[in-house]
Design a protein around this motif. Structure first.
Motif, PDB file in Angstrom:
ATOM      1  N   ALA A   1       0.838  -1.257   0.111  1.00 26.41           N
ATOM      2  CA  ALA A   1      -0.107   0.053   0.023  1.00 26.41           C
ATOM      3  C   ALA A   1       0.845   1.327  -0.132  1.00 26.41           C
ATOM      4  O   ALA A   1       1.749   1.362   0.880  1.00 26.41           O
ATOM      5  N   SER A   2       0.649   2.273  -0.938  1.00 25.04           N
ATOM      6  CA  SER A   2       1.822   3.180  -1.282  1.00 25.04           C
ATOM      7  C   SER A   2       1.185   4.490  -0.103  1.00 25.04           C
ATOM      8  O   SER A   2       2.054   5.169   0.340  1.00 25.04           O
ATOM      9  N   ALA A   3      -0.099   4.580   0.254  1.00 25.53           N
ATOM     10  CA  ALA A   3      -0.444   5.555   1.124  1.00 25.53           C
ATOM     11  C   ALA A   3      -1.498   4.990   2.112  1.00 25.53           C
ATOM     12  O   ALA A   3      -2.016   4.004   1.783  1.00 25.53           O
ATOM     13  N   PRO A   4      -1.802   5.614   3.346  1.00 21.31           N
ATOM     14  CA  PRO A   4      -0.811   6.731   3.751  1.00 21.31           C
ATOM     15  C   PRO A   4       0.410   6.489   4.553  1.00 21.31           C
ATOM     16  O   PRO A   4       0.683   5.407   4.538  1.00 21.31           O
ATOM     17  N   LYS A   5       0.781   7.619   5.192  1.00 21.60           N
ATOM     18  CA  LYS A   5       2.078   7.249   5.746  1.00 21.60           C
ATOM     19  C   LYS A   5       1.934   7.063   7.400  1.00 21.60           C
ATOM     20  O   LYS A   5       0.844   7.562   7.799  1.00 21.60           O
ATOM     21  N   VAL A   6       2.816   6.271   7.822  1.00 18.47           N
ATOM     22  CA  VAL A   6       2.724   5.926   9.265  1.00 18.47           C
ATOM     23  C   VAL A   6       2.741   7.268   9.901  1.00 18.47           C
ATOM     24  O   VAL A   6       3.688   8.051   9.612  1.00 18.47           O
ATOM     25  N   GLY A   7       1.865   7.244  11.140  1.00 14.34           N
ATOM     26  CA  GLY A   7       1.947   8.741  11.773  1.00 14.34           C
ATOM     27  C   GLY A   7       1.039   9.613  11.422  1.00 14.34           C
ATOM     28  O   GLY A   7       0.580  10.749  11.804  1.00 14.34           O
ATOM     29  N   GLU A   8       0.276   9.518  10.004  1.00 12.59           N
ATOM     30  CA  GLU A   8      -0.587  10.557   9.571  1.00 12.59           C
ATOM     31  C   GLU A   8      -2.060  10.383  10.305  1.00 12.59           C
ATOM     32  O   GLU A   8      -2.394   9.214  10.737  1.00 12.59           O
ATOM     33  N   ALA A   9      -2.585  11.500  10.573  1.00 15.37           N
ATOM     34  CA  ALA A   9      -3.874  11.471  11.050  1.00 15.37           C
ATOM     35  C   ALA A   9      -4.785  11.178  10.018  1.00 15.37           C
ATOM     36  O   ALA A   9      -4.826  12.209   8.926  1.00 15.37           O
ATOM     37  N   VAL A  10      -5.967  10.464  10.172  1.00 16.51           N
ATOM     38  CA  VAL A  10      -6.653   9.992   9.065  1.00 16.51           C
ATOM     39  C   VAL A  10      -8.102   9.884   9.615  1.00 16.51           C
ATOM     40  O   VAL A  10      -8.447   9.804  10.820  1.00 16.51           O
ATOM     41  N   TYR A  11      -8.933   9.747   8.702  1.00 13.16           N
ATOM     42  CA  TYR A  11     -10.505   9.226   9.140  1.00 13.16           C
ATOM     43  C   TYR A  11     -11.227   8.577   8.006  1.00 13.16           C
ATOM     44  O   TYR A  11     -10.486   8.664   6.617  1.00 13.16           O
ATOM     45  N   ALA A  12     -11.949   7.695   8.340  1.00 10.64           N
ATOM     46  CA  ALA A  12     -12.504   6.758   7.482  1.00 10.64           C
ATOM     47  C   ALA A  12     -13.836   6.124   7.476  1.00 10.64           C
ATOM     48  O   ALA A  12     -14.182   6.047   9.047  1.00 10.64           O
ATOM     49  N   LEU A  13     -14.447   5.576   6.647  1.00 14.73           N
ATOM     50  CA  LEU A  13     -15.678   4.899   6.784  1.00 14.73           C
ATOM     51  C   LEU A  13     -14.773   3.331   6.526  1.00 14.73           C
ATOM     52  O   LEU A  13     -14.312   3.090   5.382  1.00 14.73           O
ATOM     53  N   THR A  14     -15.216   2.403   7.253  1.00 15.57           N
ATOM     54  CA  THR A  14     -14.809   1.177   7.002  1.00 15.57           C
ATOM     55  C   THR A  14     -15.462   0.217   6.629  1.00 15.57           C
ATOM     56  O   THR A  14     -16.809   0.325   6.567  1.00 15.57           O
ATOM     57  N   ASP A  15     -15.072  -1.136   5.974  1.00 11.20           N
ATOM     58  CA  ASP A  15     -15.850  -2.026   5.218  1.00 11.20           C
ATOM     59  C   ASP A  15     -16.805  -2.770   6.409  1.00 11.20           C
ATOM     60  O   ASP A  15     -16.520  -2.972   7.614  1.00 11.20           O
ATOM     61  N   PHE A  16     -18.204  -2.481   6.072  1.00  9.51           N
ATOM     62  CA  PHE A  16     -19.127  -3.014   7.037  1.00  9.51           C
ATOM     63  C   PHE A  16     -18.960  -4.564   7.496  1.00  9.51           C
ATOM     64  O   PHE A  16     -19.452  -5.221   8.401  1.00  9.51           O
ATOM     65  N   TRP A  17     -17.900  -5.350   6.567  1.00  7.44           N
ATOM     66  CA  TRP A  17     -18.246  -6.762   6.755  1.00  7.44           C
ATOM     67  C   TRP A  17     -16.687  -7.131   7.534  1.00  7.44           C
ATOM     68  O   TRP A  17     -16.544  -8.316   7.631  1.00  7.44           O
ATOM     69  N   ARG A  18     -16.073  -6.282   7.889  1.00  5.20           N
ATOM     70  CA  ARG A  18     -15.140  -6.345   8.817  1.00  5.20           C
ATOM     71  C   ARG A  18     -15.193  -5.679  10.255  1.00  5.20           C
ATOM     72  O   ARG A  18     -16.166  -5.133  10.299  1.00  5.20           O
ATOM     73  N   ASP A  19     -14.361  -6.318  11.241  1.00  4.47           N
ATOM     74  CA  ASP A  19     -14.318  -5.607  12.361  1.00  4.47           C
ATOM     75  C   ASP A  19     -14.410  -4.073  12.193  1.00  4.47           C
ATOM     76  O   ASP A  19     -13.765  -3.661  11.469  1.00  4.47           O
TER      77      ASP A  19
END
Ligand code: NAP
Length: 310
Positions: A78-96
């Motif tokens: 995976a090329s992005a994001p970088k370790v230490g980056e502050a991120v937000y996201a909607l996660t896959d509903f079929w995973r934890d």
């Protein structure tokens, strides 16, 4: 790590705060240290909460599919994001989900956290704002000057829907209890209908778009307020094709999908002050059960957020 998990299907009474294995990122994934996690009150009743995409039971399961946090590790491919980056996201509903110290997310679903928000505020954005965005811009193709009716305008999805439609130059009508009238006018509603005293179909005619987040009788009575060729989008239940055909409108039901590109657009609106984030209440992670009970009470203004590391 600590997590909130369900070991069997059910409601908030099944949520247990306990130790759980720290997840390991697979190909294309990132591991995120969760700082805050948004919840959707109804998510414990969704089939996706308990199965894989292939339909295989996956108990115990962690709820909470919107997060804000910091990237701890990224898979080599995976090329992005970088370790230490502050991120937000909607996660896959079929995973934890993210009601835990750590969550594994597809790296491509993570977007930079809006810079002017705390993690707690940022965690209140992804699922609900993406739902409103995709309803209006991907499914209903909203254009300037259209008349839009938003049911559940004061809720998690509704507060973003009102603002996004207003921002695109629509005439926005929202349904809510009277206590929310001035709040919703402030967000961008041109008209607010108190659904406890007024039947919205007596007030609304020839709407271009209805966004339904309530379902049931509210959805049933919504078809007739649309103009011919209008669009009814529901995220609460299904939109039967025969109903749409009978009224000469388009009916759409959909499930929101993760989108890094759309979260970047949404962050830009937040950073310029064009989109406000409404958090009704926050709860420490161990009190997740109380958060879901509060949510299922059904009259929240905006979002409920679990604070994990903040
Ligand atoms: N398909 C998808 O991808 C998707 C995505 C997100 C959410 N959803 C679904 O959408 C629904 C709403 O989610 P949410 O997170 O926005 O819920 P929420 O935050 O709990 O908001 C519900 C809102 O509905 C209002 N309300 C209750 N009864 C109403 C009525 N009869 N008419 C008008 N407003 C009414 C309440 O406001 P008042 O205080 O004014 O009553 C409350 O603010 C849920 O069923 C959820 O599962 C689906």
């Amino acid at each position: 790590m600590k997590a909130v998990r369900l070991h069997r299907r059910g409601g908030p009474e099944q949520l247990i705060y306990e130790d759980a294995p720290k997840p390991t990122p697979g190909p294309g994934d990132a591991l995120v240290r969760v700082h805050a996690c948004g919840i959707t009150p109804t998510e414990l009743s969704w089939g996706t909460t308990y199965t894989t995409r292939e339909g295989v039971e996956r108990l115990p399961t962690i709820p909470g599919h919107e997060l804000s946090g910091v990237v701890e590790a990224v898979a080599p491919d995976a090329s992005a994001p970088k370790v230490g980056e502050a991120v937000y996201a909607l996660t896959d509903f079929w995973r934890d989900g993210a009601a835990a110290d750590y969550v594994v997310v597809r790296a491509g679903d993570l977007a930079p956290k809006p810079q002017n928000l705390s993690h707690t505020q940022a965690a209140a954005v992804p699922l609900s704002a993406l739902t409103a965005w995709q309803a209006f811009f991907d499914h209903a193709c909203l254009t300037q000057g259209q008349r839009v009716l938003v049911h559940g305008a004061a809720g998690g999805v509704g507060t973003y829907a009102v603002q996004l439609a207003h921002g695109r130059g629509a005439h926005v009508i929202g349904t809510s209890r009277a206590v929310n009238t001035s709040f919703l006018r402030d967000l961008g509603c041109d008209e607010v209908i108190d659904y406890t005293t007024v039947r919205f179909e007596d007030r609304v005619r020839d709407a271009d778009i209805v966004l339904d987040t309530v379902g049931g009788d509210t959805l049933e009575r919504s078809w007739r307020v649309l103009r011919k060729g209008g669009v009814l989008v529901t995220v609460a239940e299904s939109a039967p094709a025969e109903k749409a055909a009978r009224y000469g409108v388009r009916g759409v039901e959909f499930i929101v999908e993760p989108s890094r590109a759309q979260l970047i657009e949404i962050a830009r609106l937040i950073e310029t002050g064009a989109l406000r984030v409404i958090v009704e209440a926050t709860f420490p992670l161990p009190e997740a059960r109380a958060a879901f009970v509060r949510g299922l009470g059904g009259h929240n203004r905006g979002k409920l957020v679990l604070q994990v590391a903040e």
